[in-house]
Write a protein that holds these residues in place. Structure first.
Motif, PDB file in Angstrom:
ATOM      1  N   PRO A   1      57.792  38.090  31.666  1.00  0.00           N
ATOM      2  CA  PRO A   1      56.209  38.327  31.378  1.00  0.00           C
ATOM      3  C   PRO A   1      55.692  37.029  32.155  1.00  0.00           C
ATOM      4  CG  PRO A   1      57.703  38.237  29.260  1.00  0.00           C
ATOM      5  CD  PRO A   1      58.561  37.928  30.306  1.00  0.00           C
ATOM      6  N   PHE A   2      54.544  37.363  32.668  1.00  0.00           N
ATOM      7  CA  PHE A   2      53.555  36.282  33.358  1.00  0.00           C
ATOM      8  C   PHE A   2      52.215  36.733  33.158  1.00  0.00           C
ATOM      9  CE2 PHE A   2      54.870  40.131  35.941  1.00  0.00           C
ATOM     10  CZ  PHE A   2      53.664  40.721  36.590  1.00  0.00           C
ATOM     11  N   GLU A   3      51.139  35.810  33.560  1.00  0.00           N
ATOM     12  CA  GLU A   3      49.813  35.883  33.293  1.00  0.00           C
ATOM     13  C   GLU A   3      49.124  36.326  34.376  1.00  0.00           C
ATOM     14  OE1 GLU A   3      48.172  34.783  30.197  1.00  0.00           O
ATOM     15  OE2 GLU A   3      50.073  34.696  29.301  1.00  0.00           O
ATOM     16  N   LEU A   4      48.050  37.053  34.317  1.00  0.00           N
ATOM     17  CA  LEU A   4      46.813  37.533  35.345  1.00  0.00           C
ATOM     18  C   LEU A   4      45.650  37.480  34.445  1.00  0.00           C
ATOM     19  CD1 LEU A   4      48.684  40.672  36.796  1.00  0.00           C
ATOM     20  CD2 LEU A   4      48.744  38.410  37.603  1.00  0.00           C
ATOM     21  N   ARG A   5      44.543  37.444  35.527  1.00  0.00           N
ATOM     22  CA  ARG A   5      43.378  37.610  35.199  1.00  0.00           C
ATOM     23  C   ARG A   5      42.341  38.418  36.150  1.00  0.00           C
ATOM     24  NH1 ARG A   5      40.733  33.079  33.497  1.00  0.00           N
ATOM     25  NH2 ARG A   5      42.579  31.526  33.940  1.00  0.00           N
ATOM     26  N   LEU A   6      41.413  38.851  35.651  1.00  0.00           N
ATOM     27  CA  LEU A   6      40.587  39.717  36.399  1.00  0.00           C
ATOM     28  C   LEU A   6      39.508  38.925  37.213  1.00  0.00           C
ATOM     29  CD1 LEU A   6      40.361  43.093  34.360  1.00  0.00           C
ATOM     30  CD2 LEU A   6      41.864  42.635  36.285  1.00  0.00           C
ATOM     31  N   SER A   7      39.423  38.888  38.354  1.00  0.00           N
ATOM     32  CA  SER A   7      38.518  37.686  38.979  1.00  0.00           C
ATOM     33  C   SER A   7      37.810  38.250  40.186  1.00  0.00           C
ATOM     34  CB  SER A   7      39.119  36.526  38.918  1.00  0.00           C
ATOM     35  OG  SER A   7      38.266  35.655  39.305  1.00  0.00           O
ATOM     36  N   GLY A   8      36.578  37.955  40.277  1.00  0.00           N
ATOM     37  CA  GLY A   8      35.914  38.381  41.569  1.00  0.00           C
ATOM     38  C   GLY A   8      35.943  39.921  41.940  1.00  0.00           C
ATOM     39  N   GLY A   9      35.687  40.346  43.071  1.00  0.00           N
ATOM     40  CA  GLY A   9      35.553  41.673  43.273  1.00  0.00           C
ATOM     41  C   GLY A   9      35.170  42.189  44.880  1.00  0.00           C
ATOM     42  N   GLY A  10      35.143  43.322  45.059  1.00  0.00           N
ATOM     43  CA  GLY A  10      34.682  43.658  46.311  1.00  0.00           C
ATOM     44  C   GLY A  10      34.642  45.195  46.538  1.00  0.00           C
ATOM     45  N   HIS A  11      34.638  45.791  47.742  1.00  0.00           N
ATOM     46  CA  HIS A  11      34.690  47.053  47.836  1.00  0.00           C
ATOM     47  C   HIS A  11      35.415  47.475  48.904  1.00  0.00           C
ATOM     48  CE1 HIS A  11      31.632  47.106  50.948  1.00  0.00           C
ATOM     49  NE2 HIS A  11      31.130  46.054  50.314  1.00  0.00           N
ATOM     50  N   PHE A  12      35.828  48.653  48.979  1.00  0.00           N
ATOM     51  CA  PHE A  12      36.629  49.382  50.299  1.00  0.00           C
ATOM     52  C   PHE A  12      35.751  50.500  50.372  1.00  0.00           C
ATOM     53  CE2 PHE A  12      40.801  48.101  47.640  1.00  0.00           C
ATOM     54  CZ  PHE A  12      40.669  46.759  48.392  1.00  0.00           C
ATOM     55  N   GLY A  13      34.882  50.445  51.263  1.00  0.00           N
ATOM     56  CA  GLY A  13      33.812  51.679  51.389  1.00  0.00           C
ATOM     57  C   GLY A  13      33.066  51.677  50.189  1.00  0.00           C
ATOM     58  N   SER A  14      33.152  52.873  49.576  1.00  0.00           N
ATOM     59  CA  SER A  14      32.358  52.999  48.417  1.00  0.00           C
ATOM     60  C   SER A  14      33.132  53.040  46.907  1.00  0.00           C
ATOM     61  CB  SER A  14      31.907  54.579  48.301  1.00  0.00           C
ATOM     62  OG  SER A  14      32.962  55.371  48.275  1.00  0.00           O
ATOM     63  N   VAL A  15      34.429  52.276  47.126  1.00  0.00           N
ATOM     64  CA  VAL A  15      35.146  52.079  46.090  1.00  0.00           C
ATOM     65  C   VAL A  15      35.074  50.665  45.695  1.00  0.00           C
ATOM     66  CG1 VAL A  15      37.607  51.822  45.247  1.00  0.00           C
ATOM     67  CG2 VAL A  15      37.028  53.572  46.682  1.00  0.00           C
ATOM     68  N   ALA A  16      34.451  50.361  44.293  1.00  0.00           N
ATOM     69  CA  ALA A  16      34.306  49.003  43.999  1.00  0.00           C
ATOM     70  C   ALA A  16      35.484  48.577  43.025  1.00  0.00           C
ATOM     71  CB  ALA A  16      33.181  48.988  42.914  1.00  0.00           C
ATOM     72  N   TRP A  17      35.923  47.479  43.206  1.00  0.00           N
ATOM     73  CA  TRP A  17      36.988  46.840  42.678  1.00  0.00           C
ATOM     74  C   TRP A  17      36.792  45.367  42.024  1.00  0.00           C
ATOM     75  CZ3 TRP A  17      38.956  42.532  45.058  1.00  0.00           C
ATOM     76  CH2 TRP A  17      38.571  42.466  46.513  1.00  0.00           C
TER      77      TRP A  17
END
Length: 159
Positions: free
Chosen positions: A61-77
């Motif tokens: 097991p390991f730890e992650l966090r959702l952080s920051g973002g951006g886009h690839f064309g019209s895809v937001a992530w």
């Protein structure tokens, strides 16, 4: 045949926290579909893929966090931080097992992210860029089928 992928699904609390900061007017993908894709297989028989994935070594097991973002064309992530070395190790082990089982995947660089919309807008991009969620434990990976916009989780393997 059905379109398959191997992914990691964040638990509800980090998904809900992210959802809560996003603009209500944004056209988001369903929150229950939010995941990190490790490997996309495309059309493949699940009955043959499942035994291959059983042999994937666990990085633990390991730890992650959702952080920051951006886009690839019209895809937001939204981006991912944390134990990225373990996430990448898991991804490579999944790829290696699949290749040995006759299911090679593409060679594109691994850029872990979680897609939140296929209709990016300025307010959504700003909210994603400012987001820094709480850490969450990654304790499994899953094989998922995708058909007509619906996901079905077929199997999961603990780490």
């Amino acid at each position: 045949m059905t379109r398959l992928f191997v992914g990691v699904f964040p638990p509800a609390p980090p998904r809900e926290a992210l959802h809560g900061i996003l603009p209500t007017a944004s056209r988001l993908t369903p929150i229950e579909k939010w995941h990190l894709t490790l490997v996309f297989l495309g059309d493949a028989p699940a009955s043959t893929v499942i035994p291959v994935l059983t042999d994937v070594p666990s990085p633990g097991p390991f730890e992650l966090r959702l952080s920051g973002g951006g886009h690839f064309g019209s895809v937001a992530w939204v981006g991912v931080e944390g134990d990225l070395a373990q996430l990448t190790e898991l991804r490579e082990d999944v790829r290696d097992a699949l290749a040995l089982g006759g299911f090679p995947s593409d060679d594109r660089p691994f850029r872990p992210h979680l897609t939140v919309s296929y209709h990016s807008d300025g307010a959504l991009r700003r909210a994603l860029a400012a987001h820094r969620g709480d850490s969450w434990p990654v304790t499994s990976f899953e094989l998922v089928s995708s058909a007509e916009g619906r996901y079905e989780r077929l199997a999961a393997w603990p780490l």
